[in-house]
Design an enzyme around this catalytic site. Structure first.
Site, PDB file in Angstrom:
ATOM      1  CG  ASP A 115      22.553  84.717  28.406  1.00 38.03           C
ATOM      2  OD1 ASP A 115      23.544  84.303  27.754  1.00 38.03           O
ATOM      3  OD2 ASP A 115      21.614  83.981  28.771  1.00 38.03           O
ATOM      4  CE  LYS A 125      11.979  70.979  29.375  1.00 31.90           C
ATOM      5  NZ  LYS A 125      11.329  69.735  28.993  1.00 31.90           N
ATOM      6  N   GLY A 126      14.096  76.367  28.829  1.00 32.65           N
ATOM      7  CA  GLY A 126      15.364  76.949  29.245  1.00 32.65           C
ATOM      8  C   GLY A 126      15.588  76.663  30.716  1.00 32.65           C
ATOM      9  N   GLY A 127      16.687  77.167  31.237  1.00 32.06           N
ATOM     10  CA  GLY A 127      17.005  76.961  32.642  1.00 32.06           C
ATOM     11  C   GLY A 127      15.913  77.504  33.542  1.00 32.06           C
ATOM     12  CG  PHE A 128      12.980  81.430  33.765  1.00 30.98           C
ATOM     13  CD1 PHE A 128      11.615  81.201  33.656  1.00 30.98           C
ATOM     14  CD2 PHE A 128      13.409  82.537  34.472  1.00 30.98           C
ATOM     15  CE1 PHE A 128      10.711  82.061  34.241  1.00 30.98           C
ATOM     16  CE2 PHE A 128      12.506  83.388  35.057  1.00 30.98           C
ATOM     17  CZ  PHE A 128      11.156  83.155  34.940  1.00 30.98           C
ATOM     18  N   GLY A 129      12.608  77.756  32.814  1.00 30.99           N
ATOM     19  CA  GLY A 129      11.354  77.029  32.767  1.00 30.99           C
ATOM     20  C   GLY A 129      10.943  76.823  31.336  1.00 30.99           C
ATOM     21  CB  ILE A 188       6.908  77.809  21.602  1.00 32.22           C
ATOM     22  CG1 ILE A 188       6.654  78.852  22.697  1.00 32.22           C
ATOM     23  CG2 ILE A 188       5.641  77.501  20.828  1.00 32.22           C
ATOM     24  CD1 ILE A 188       6.197  80.182  22.159  1.00 32.22           C
ATOM     25  CB  VAL A 192       8.724  79.603  26.341  1.00 30.99           C
ATOM     26  CG1 VAL A 192       7.978  80.757  25.708  1.00 30.99           C
ATOM     27  CG2 VAL A 192       9.941  80.093  27.111  1.00 30.99           C
TER      28      VAL A 192
END
Ligand SMILES: *[C@@H]1O[C@H](CO)[C@@H](O)[C@H](O)[C@H]1NC(C)=O
Ligand SMILES: *[C@@H]1O[C@H](CO)[C@@H](O)[C@H](O)[C@H]1NC(C)=O
Ligand SMILES: *[C@@H]1O[C@H](CO)[C@@H](O)[C@H](O)[C@H]1NC(C)=O
Ligand SMILES: *[C@@H]1O[C@H](CO)[C@@H](O)[C@H](O)[C@H]1NC(C)=O
Ligand SMILES: *[C@@H]1O[C@H](CO)[C@@H](O)[C@H](O)[C@H]1NC(C)=O
Ligand SMILES: *[C@@H]1O[C@H](CO)[C@@H](O)[C@H](O)[C@H]1NC(C)=O
Ligand SMILES: *[C@@H]1O[C@H](CO)[C@@H](O)[C@H](O)[C@H]1NC(C)=O
Ligand SMILES: *[C@@H]1O[C@H](CO)[C@@H](O)[C@H](O)[C@H]1NC(C)=O
Ligand SMILES: *[C@@H]1O[C@H](CO)[C@@H](O)[C@H](O)[C@H]1NC(C)=O
Ligand SMILES: *[C@@H]1O[C@H](CO)[C@@H](O)[C@H](O)[C@H]1NC(C)=O
Ligand SMILES: *[C@@H]1O[C@H](CO)[C@@H](O)[C@H](O)[C@H]1NC(C)=O
Ligand SMILES: *[C@@H]1O[C@H](CO)[C@@H](O)[C@H](O)[C@H]1NC(C)=O
Length: 845
Positions: A661, A543-547, A541, A549
């Site tokens: 942020d 996506k981000g720099g972290f990983g 659901i 979701v």
């Protein structure tokens, strides 16, 4: 009675002039209290010259009553009665700790309550039994005790034993010399029974007795002796009987008469203390005259003092401490002259007492100070009177106690103030209850910080703070304690567990908040469990720099969002730690809730509450497929909620937390469209000492970045305010920070130019079709412009933003109904249907 708040450490009555002299010059720690007297000024008793005061400063419970007291001293004209609470206490303070005092309580019922029922109740001195008071319908009674103060406070408590409402008319406290009544010490008091002055008709007290004891005259039917000479006492005499008392005596002209005295006293098993005061008042001719006495005790036949001759004009004492009294409670004394004596018996004065052991353990002084502070800080209306822990029958409601380790005192081990209507801050003095194991403050409305000192209470195992939604963050020490498994904390409706496993670099630190839907074991999820929860990572659901979701569900069906750190992200693991640590400490209805985490081998995941309605950005951009755009009121509400979440980070947390942020993508909406701030991976918490913080790495999202921070890397709360201002502009305009035009105009510049030309209509999202209040819109745009000022000094604080937005909301509430009606009409045309869960937006990225 002013000036009693401090007292010199010396014994002020030493070297005082012989009476009469004013009592207030003799003593500092004296109290003459006319109970129930509500007059403003003190008054002086004409007979004694003693000043009486009202009792307001000594007690705050009970009710004032007036008594018809014809024929009694003025102090008996009012009383204080205690219809509420089983134990009510006068607090006499300050007194000299460890000093001896005579305390006298007087009672005149006078049918003040028209019940015609004189009550019977108990008196306690501190937590120890003093006496049972049996009041009379038409006469006054009093009781006197000689006792040693155990601290700077003496408490006189009236205890309701179910035989009528306790009351009190007079309370008097007088200091004695420490050398007096040597039987009295911290573990033993004397309750006076009789105090007789033989040979005089009247009662005698202050100023004739500088210690203000009451000496009752006994002269009727006796042959009395008296002298105008002084009767001497030895230095340091233990009884300090006034000379005037000793200058009279009873005797007989015939030697075959003896004096029988029988005492019916106390209760079965009590010990009695008797002191007889003698002084020879007749000058005897030593050649042919003598007074030799045999003094018998017990049943009047046991010879205790044989062949006794009192010294001439010098006081002497004979003391008896009896065995435990028989059932009959009799103790009989007989004074007879011996066969060879040429004179009959003599006796000058007599005192009898019940020996009271003061053996109840007391609550530790520090605990008492702390709990009294808690009581006043929280303005508790409980019947918390007397010693908190003792005696057992009257232990304070909500308090539990145990013996201290060395058994010398009692310690408060639990405090339950659940559902007590508490408001305001949690008093940090709770941290002084160092033996506390359990603290239940649930179902109250407490605000402000949670005292970090709780983390230092080594015995504390359980805290329940449920129900106080406005409480601050979980402070660091407490956090550590929870992480060690040494404490369980219930907070904001969930049990909080934190696992911190860092000591070497390899081991990740983490923390977990377990939702109430899970079991204790489910705190830290295994990788297998994460796989299960996410249905094998089926629904991505976000996506981000972290990983990535994923959508997931717990065993009970609760929907969750699971953020999985990609194994390649080294930065991510740091942010993972930061986020976990922060979310474990920070709780607010406008911050997203962390439910659990997984730190299984290389798989790092965070489990959050699922936010059904996705990001604010997606709503504003119309990406949400149902196309239902946010109306004006929803927008103002969301702005206010996000502002409250951020304000909490800034001013509710110590040290303050800077999110770093803030953007519309990090503001999530739940099913009820409540906004919550998410993504704390970049957040930092700064000590107050540093107004600004030099950041080593530029973080944040372009478009939202504080230009000041961008320039000089100085980071503070105002950087968040800037970013929030951008979000506010997005909410108002519906536009992203950078216009998708060729020039890529930044939203601030764009709005600024329209503000300059006064063109509000073209600023506000055209999709609202004019359904907004122009004045409020201006106001919010002004707030946004202030937030996005180039220099941080010119920006508002988040608290100010919250205040401003609240005002906009209040006025808008009037329009809600109208606008809702409008939108339902608009969308009933059937062109738009609600999207399914597949279209739901990511929780976090
Ligand atoms: C005592 O209790 C009664 C009712 O229970 C209440 O009306 C009254 O105000 C109380 N008095 C005090 C002094 O607390
Ligand atoms: C008090 O006096 C009694 C009897 O004289 C004695 O047994 C007791 O130990 C004393 N207590 C203290 C604390 O000195
Ligand atoms: C003292 O004694 C004398 C006679 O001995 C008597 O007249 C007088 O009344 C006595 N005074 C008191 C106060 O008892
Ligand atoms: C003792 O002797 C004196 C004179 O020496 C006399 O006055 C007195 O009455 C005598 N006392 C008694 C009790 O006999
Ligand atoms: C003491 O004296 C009273 C009254 O004369 C008598 O009734 C009682 O039995 C006596 N008590 C003892 C223990 O001798
Ligand atoms: C205190 O002393 C009384 C009488 O000596 C005794 O009955 C009672 O049990 C004692 N209480 C405590 C708590 O030691
Ligand atoms: C709590 O303890 C501290 C340190 O011992 C002391 O300074 C403070 O006065 C105490 N506060 C209360 C209310 O007892
Ligand atoms: C605190 O007291 C309330 C009732 O007053 C009770 O329901 C609750 O269980 C108590 N809390 C604890 C932890 O025992
Ligand atoms: C904490 O208090 C709340 C509210 O009174 C209650 O529902 C909950 O069961 C309590 N938690 C525990 C662990 O006692
Ligand atoms: C809690 O206290 C706040 C601030 O004092 C107040 O606004 C709120 O209404 C209170 N809530 C309840 C449930 O009493
Ligand atoms: C770190 O983790 C490893 C394995 O995961 C474990 O063997 C080691 O004991 C941990 N070290 C500490 C200090 O917890
Ligand atoms: C999302 O928000 C809409 C209002 O825009 C609301 O009707 C709906 O119930 C919310 N929840 C979900 C799951 O769509």
């Amino acid at each position: 009675m002013e000036g009693r708040m401090s007292f010199p450490p010396f014994k002020p009555w030493k070297g005082c002039p012989q009476p009469p002299c004013p009592l207030s010059f003799l003593f500092f720690c004296i109290f003459s209290v006319d109970c129930g007297f509500a007059g403003v000024s003190d008054y002086t008793d004409a007979n004694t010259g003693v000043k009486y005061t009202g009792d307001r400063q000594f007690i705050n419970t009970g009710e004032n009553e007036i008594v018809s007291s014809n024929g009694f001293a003025r102090r008996y004209g009012t009383l204080r009665s205690f219809p509420n609470g089983t134990r009510n206490c006068y607090k006499m303070s300050p007194v000299l700790s460890g000093s001896k005092y005579v305390i006298r309580a007087g009672f005149l019922y006078g049918n003040y309550d028209s019940q015609g029922f004189p009550p019977v109740f108990d008196l306690h001195i501190g937590n120890n039994f003093w006496t049972t008071v049996t009041t009379l319908s038409d006469d006054s009674v009093f009781s006197e005790i000689i006792t040693v103060s155990r601290g700077v406070l003496i408490q006189v408590c009236l205890v309701n034993t179910g035989k009528g409402t306790p009351f009190i008319s007079v309370l008097e406290l007088r200091p004695l010399l420490d050398s007096m009544y040597p039987l009295v010490n911290t573990s033993q008091s004397l309750v006076n029974h009789l105090r007789w002055n033989y040979g005089m008709a009247n009662q005698l007290r202050y100023p004739y007795d500088p210690f203000d004891r009451l000496w009752d005259g006994v002269a009727n039917n006796f042959f009395t002796l008296n002298t105008s000479s002084e009767v001497m006492a030895k230095e340091g005499d233990a009884f300090q009987v006034p000379s005037l008392v000793l200058r009279s005596a009873v005797s007989e002209s015939r030697t075959n008469y003896h004096l029988d005295t029988w005492l019916k006293i106390g209760t079965f098993g009590d010990k009695i203390y008797i002191v007889m005061h003698f002084a020879e008042l007749q000058k005897l001719n030593s050649a042919n005259e003598s007074r030799r006495l045999n003094i018998y005790g017990k049943d009047g036949t046991v010879l205790l003092f044989p062949e006794y001759s009192p010294p001439y004009l010098t006081v002497d004492h004979k003391e008896i401490v009896t065995d435990e009294l028989p059932r009959s409670r009799f103790y009989n004394i007989s004074i007879k002259s011996t066969r060879s004596s040429t004179y009959s018996y003599i006796i000058n004065a007599f005192e009898s007492f019940i020996v009271r052991s003061m053996n109840e353990s007391q609550t530790d002084d520090r605990d008492v100070a702390a709990i009294e502070d808690i009581k006043s800080a929280l303005r508790l209306v409980k019947n918390w009177e007397g010693d908190p822990c003792s005696p057992k029958e009257y232990i304070w409601e909500g308090v539990n106690c145990a013996n201290s380790e060395d058994s010398t005192s009692l310690r408060i081990i639990s405090l339950n103030l659940s559902s007590s209507g508490l408001q305001g801050q949690i008093p940090s003095s709770i941290g002084n209850l160092t033996a506390l194991t359990m603290l239940d403050l649930s179902d109250n409305n407490l605000t402000g910080p949670i005292p970090d000192i709780f983390g230092e209470l080594s015995s504390l195992r359980f805290i329940n703070l449920s129900g106080s939604e406005a409480l601050g963050v979980i402070p660091q020490n407490l956090c550590k304690k929870i992480s060690k498994g040494a404490l369980s904390l219930r907070f904001h409706g969930i049990n909080i567990y934190i696992i911190l496993g860092v000591s070497d670099k390899q081991n990740k630190s983490g923390s977990t908040i377990e939702g109430n839907v899970q079991k204790r074991e489910g705190v830290q999820f295994t990788y297998a469990e994460i796989t299960q929860i996410t249905h094998n990572f089926q629904h991505e659901i976000g996506k981000g720099g972290f990983g990535i979701v994923y959508l997931g569900s717990l065993k009970d069906g609760t929907m969750v969002a699971v953020k999985v750190l990609s194994s390649s992200s080294s930065q991510g693991s740091k942010e993972f730690e930061a986020e976990v640590l922060l979310l474990a400490r920070v709780h607010h209805k406008n911050l997203v809730n962390l439910l659990g985490y997984c730190d299984d081998m290389q798989h790092l995941s965070l489990v959050y509450e699922y936010m059904d309605n996705g990001t604010l950005r997606d709503h504003l951009s119309g990406k949400i497929l149902n196309g239902d755009i946010l109306n004006w009121n929803q927008r103002v509400n969301i702005a206010l909620q996000a502002a409250q979440g951020l304000d909490y980070l800034h001013s509710g947390c110590t040290p303050p937390i800077v999110h770093r942020d803030i953007k519309s993508n990090n503001i999530l909406l739940n099913r009820e469209l409540v906004a919550k701030i998410s993504d704390f991976g970049l957040s930092r918490s700064f000590n107050n000492d540093y107004a600004t913080h030099i950041s080593t790495r530029l973080a944040g999202t372009p478009g939202y970045l504080d230009p000041e921070y961008y320039k000089n890397y100085r980071l503070n709360e105002k950087s968040d305010v800037y970013s929030f201002g951008i979000v506010l502009l997005e909410i108002m305009t519906g536009q992203p920070p950078h216009q998708n035009t060729i020039e890529k105009t930044h939203i601030v510049r764009w709005v600024h130019s329209l503000v300059q030309s006064g063109d509000i209509i073209n600023i506000i999202d055209s999709r609202l079709q004019g359904y907004f209040d122009i004045n409020r819109a201006w106001k919010i745009i002004e707030v946004a412009m202030s937030c996005t000022s180039t220099t941080s000094e010119e920006r508002m604080t988040m608290s100010e933003v919250v205040m401003e937005l609240k005002q906009c909301l209040n006025i808008n509430e009037l329009q809600i109904e109208f606008e809702d009606t409008k939108s339902s009409i608009q969308y009933s045309s059937g062109t738009i249907t609600s999207g399914l869960s597949t279209s739901r937006a990511p929780l976090a990225r």
